[in-house]
Design an enzyme around this catalytic site. Structure first.
Site, PDB file in Angstrom:
ATOM      1  N   TYR A   1      -8.178   0.476  -3.171  1.00 27.07           N
ATOM      2  CA  TYR A   1      -7.124   1.086  -3.991  1.00 27.07           C
ATOM      3  C   TYR A   1      -6.302  -0.049  -4.614  1.00 27.07           C
ATOM      4  CZ  TYR A   1      -4.783  -0.202   0.279  1.00 27.07           C
ATOM      5  OH  TYR A   1      -4.343  -0.915   1.351  1.00 27.07           O
TER       6      TYR A   1
ATOM      7  N   LYS B   1       0.113  -7.449  12.845  1.00 21.91           N
ATOM      8  CA  LYS B   1      -0.915  -6.544  12.305  1.00 21.91           C
ATOM      9  C   LYS B   1      -2.207  -6.865  13.042  1.00 21.91           C
ATOM     10  CE  LYS B   1      -3.085  -4.904   8.033  1.00 21.91           C
ATOM     11  NZ  LYS B   1      -3.067  -4.936   6.545  1.00 21.91           N
TER      12      LYS B   1
ATOM     13  N   GLU C   1      -1.701 -28.303  27.308  1.00 20.13           N
ATOM     14  CA  GLU C   1      -2.973 -28.848  26.810  1.00 20.13           C
ATOM     15  C   GLU C   1      -2.806 -30.199  26.109  1.00 20.13           C
ATOM     16  OE1 GLU C   1      -5.765 -26.574  28.396  1.00 20.13           O
ATOM     17  OE2 GLU C   1      -6.199 -28.123  26.898  1.00 20.13           O
TER      18      GLU C   1
ATOM     19  N   SER D   1       1.493  -7.673  -0.689  1.00 20.81           N
ATOM     20  CA  SER D   1       2.236  -8.622   0.155  1.00 20.81           C
ATOM     21  C   SER D   1       1.466  -9.893   0.497  1.00 20.81           C
ATOM     22  CB  SER D   1       2.700  -7.944   1.443  1.00 20.81           C
ATOM     23  OG  SER D   1       1.633  -7.801   2.356  1.00 20.81           O
TER      24      SER D   1
ATOM     25  N   THR E   1       1.528  -4.351   4.220  1.00 18.99           N
ATOM     26  CA  THR E   1       1.393  -4.621   5.656  1.00 18.99           C
ATOM     27  C   THR E   1       0.813  -6.000   5.945  1.00 18.99           C
ATOM     28  OG1 THR E   1      -0.804  -3.621   5.682  1.00 18.99           O
ATOM     29  CG2 THR E   1       1.084  -2.184   6.209  1.00 18.99           C
ATOM     30  N   ASP E   2       0.154  -6.619   4.971  1.00 22.51           N
ATOM     31  CA  ASP E   2      -0.518  -7.896   5.248  1.00 22.51           C
ATOM     32  C   ASP E   2       0.446  -8.976   5.734  1.00 22.51           C
ATOM     33  OD1 ASP E   2      -3.162  -7.888   2.688  1.00 22.51           O
ATOM     34  OD2 ASP E   2      -2.785  -6.647   4.460  1.00 22.51           O
TER      35      ASP E   2
ATOM     36  N   THR F   1       0.819  -1.219   0.000  1.00 23.50           N
ATOM     37  CA  THR F   1       0.000   0.000   0.000  1.00 23.50           C
ATOM     38  C   THR F   1       0.839   1.249   0.000  1.00 23.50           C
ATOM     39  OG1 THR F   1      -1.826  -1.102   1.087  1.00 23.50           O
ATOM     40  CG2 THR F   1      -1.713   1.269   1.368  1.00 23.50           C
TER      41      THR F   1
HETATM   42  N1  DGL Z   1      -2.586  -5.823  -0.361  1.00 18.90           N
HETATM   43  C1  DGL Z   1      -2.114  -5.448   0.970  1.00 18.90           C
HETATM   44  C2  DGL Z   1      -0.592  -5.649   1.045  1.00 18.90           C
HETATM   45  O1  DGL Z   1       0.083  -5.416   0.041  1.00 18.90           O
HETATM   46  C3  DGL Z   1      -2.436  -4.029   1.244  1.00 18.90           C
HETATM   47  C4  DGL Z   1      -2.190  -3.701   2.678  1.00 18.90           C
HETATM   48  C5  DGL Z   1      -1.011  -2.774   2.865  1.00 18.90           C
HETATM   49  O2  DGL Z   1       0.043  -2.864   2.179  1.00 18.90           O
HETATM   50  O3  DGL Z   1      -1.115  -1.982   3.795  1.00 18.90           O
HETATM   51  O4  DGL Z   1      -0.122  -6.011   2.126  1.00 18.90           O
END
Ligand code: DGL
Length: 362
Positions: free
Chosen positions: A59, A198, A319, A92, A125-126, A45
């Site tokens: 987006y 995240k 467990e 990602s 971020t993913d 992103t």
């Molecule tokens: N498609 C997600 C990624 O590339 C978008 C989220 C982001 O980058 O914040 O991880």
């Protein structure tokens, strides 16, 4: 009149010609004081664009190139000598083991160069936390490596990418960030790669380490550390990917009410060499899944008990009787990070006692 202006122009030119070496020397002296930071861009992103300034979801990620990212934040040139490389350009969620191996090898080559003081990796971020943890285990340098992303695309109102990138470059150029393992710089916070996750689908404060906590802040471009990383990383790990072209197949099976054994059986049948069970609670094994996990172990698949809960220790022999089942307990690693450590562990050994040691070490 014309004669006057010619004389003035000649005088100005002469002055510039005489002063140029001094000015150049001053610029060179200033630049020599700045750290040399390489930005490796992978997409996400932070490199995303939306249809309008109010588009913060829906987006397109991974559209803006590394030079545009650098030019969009001229302030970073005041704090570091910047070079940029577009390693790949992906969202990602599509990050794969092959990307990690390519990225890790490039990072290690660059950090081995005297003219590189630190590295920033721009990333979606993913899976940012996963790439950060993988690099935390395989980078062979004490120089800072900082992973950064954004939650809003570059075209959005109050995009967080530029300030996150500025912070990340400052952090990567800071001697105080050396030797702390791979760091994540988001939302003015500094996180250790091992413990950050995240935690929100869309908010800019999404990266958190709820119980173990972040390691510091970045304020006014300056890092402030408050915690030390206790688990081994980077130069202190036993993992080396420099000669690897692939990593062992390790998958995650998620537990929930009414779960059976279909996923476990399918993953083993597909060739998993390791299996992380994302158990409920303290890594509990549902009765209908347990036999398939035991059968997997009997086939030589290494089974790690993790938890979907997100915080806390999955205790060995808590467990489930791990001693009897010959399973490994994930300690505090999330399922997605337990997968990474198990993958690297399997490049060294299949001995579960040795692998358990690794889960208590890294
Ligand atoms: N498609 C997600 C990624 O590339 C978008 C989220 C982001 O980058 O914040 O991880």
């Amino acid at each position: 009149m014309f004669q006057k202006s010619r004389r003035a122009a000649a005088a100005l030119f002469a002055m510039m010609f005489l002063l140029a070496p001094a000015a150049y020397a001053q610029i060179a002296a200033h630049s020599a004081k700045l750290p040399n930071v390489t930005i490796l861009a992978t997409g996400g992103t932070i490199a995303g664009t939306g249809a309008s300034s109010t588009t913060t979801v829906g987006y397109t990620a991974a559209t803006v190139g590394v030079q545009s990212l650098i030019q969009a934040v001229p302030e970073i040139a005041r704090v570091a000598n910047i070079t940029g490389e577009q390693v790949f350009q992906i969202a990602s969620e599509n990050m794969g083991n092959e990307h990690w191996l390519q990225l890790a090898k490039r990072v290690n080559v660059l950090l081995g160069q005297a003219n590189v003081d630190g590295i920033v990796i721009t990333h979606g971020t993913d899976t940012l936390e996963e790439t950060a943890y993988f690099l935390n285990l395989v980078v062979k340098s004490k120089k800072p490596v900082v992973v950064v992303g954004s939650m809003r695309p570059s075209t959005a109102l109050s995009a967080d990418g530029p300030i996150n990138l500025y912070n990340a470059v400052n952090l990567a150029g800071s001697p105080s960030a050396a030797g702390k393992g791979v760091l994540v710089a988001m939302n003015d916070q500094i996180h250790a790669a091992r413990d950050v996750t995240k935690a929100s689908t869309t908010t800019t404060d999404t990266f958190r380490a709820a119980e173990l906590g972040m390691v510091g802040y970045i304020q006014g471009g300056k890092p402030y550390f408050y915690r030390e990383v206790t688990r081994k990383h980077t130069v202190d790990t036993e993992f080396d990917v420099s000669k690897l072209d692939a990593l062992p197949q390790v998958d995650v099976a998620y537990a929930y009410a009414n779960v059976g054994d279909v996923a476990v059986k399918a993953l083993v049948a597909a060739g998993a060499k390791g299996l992380v069970h994302a158990g409920v609670g303290n890594g509990s094994l549902p009765a209908r899944t347990r036999p398939a996990l035991i059968a997997a172990r009997e086939k030589g698949v290494v089974v790690v008990r993790s938890s979907r809960v997100g915080q806390g220790i999955v205790a060995r022999n808590g467990e489930a009787n791990d001693d009897q089942l010959d399973f490994v307990a994930a300690d505090t690693l999330s399922p997605q990070k337990a997968r990474i450590l198990l993958m690297l562990a399997l490049t060294k050994t299949s001995d579960t006692k040795d692998i358990q040691r690794m889960f208590y070490t890294y």
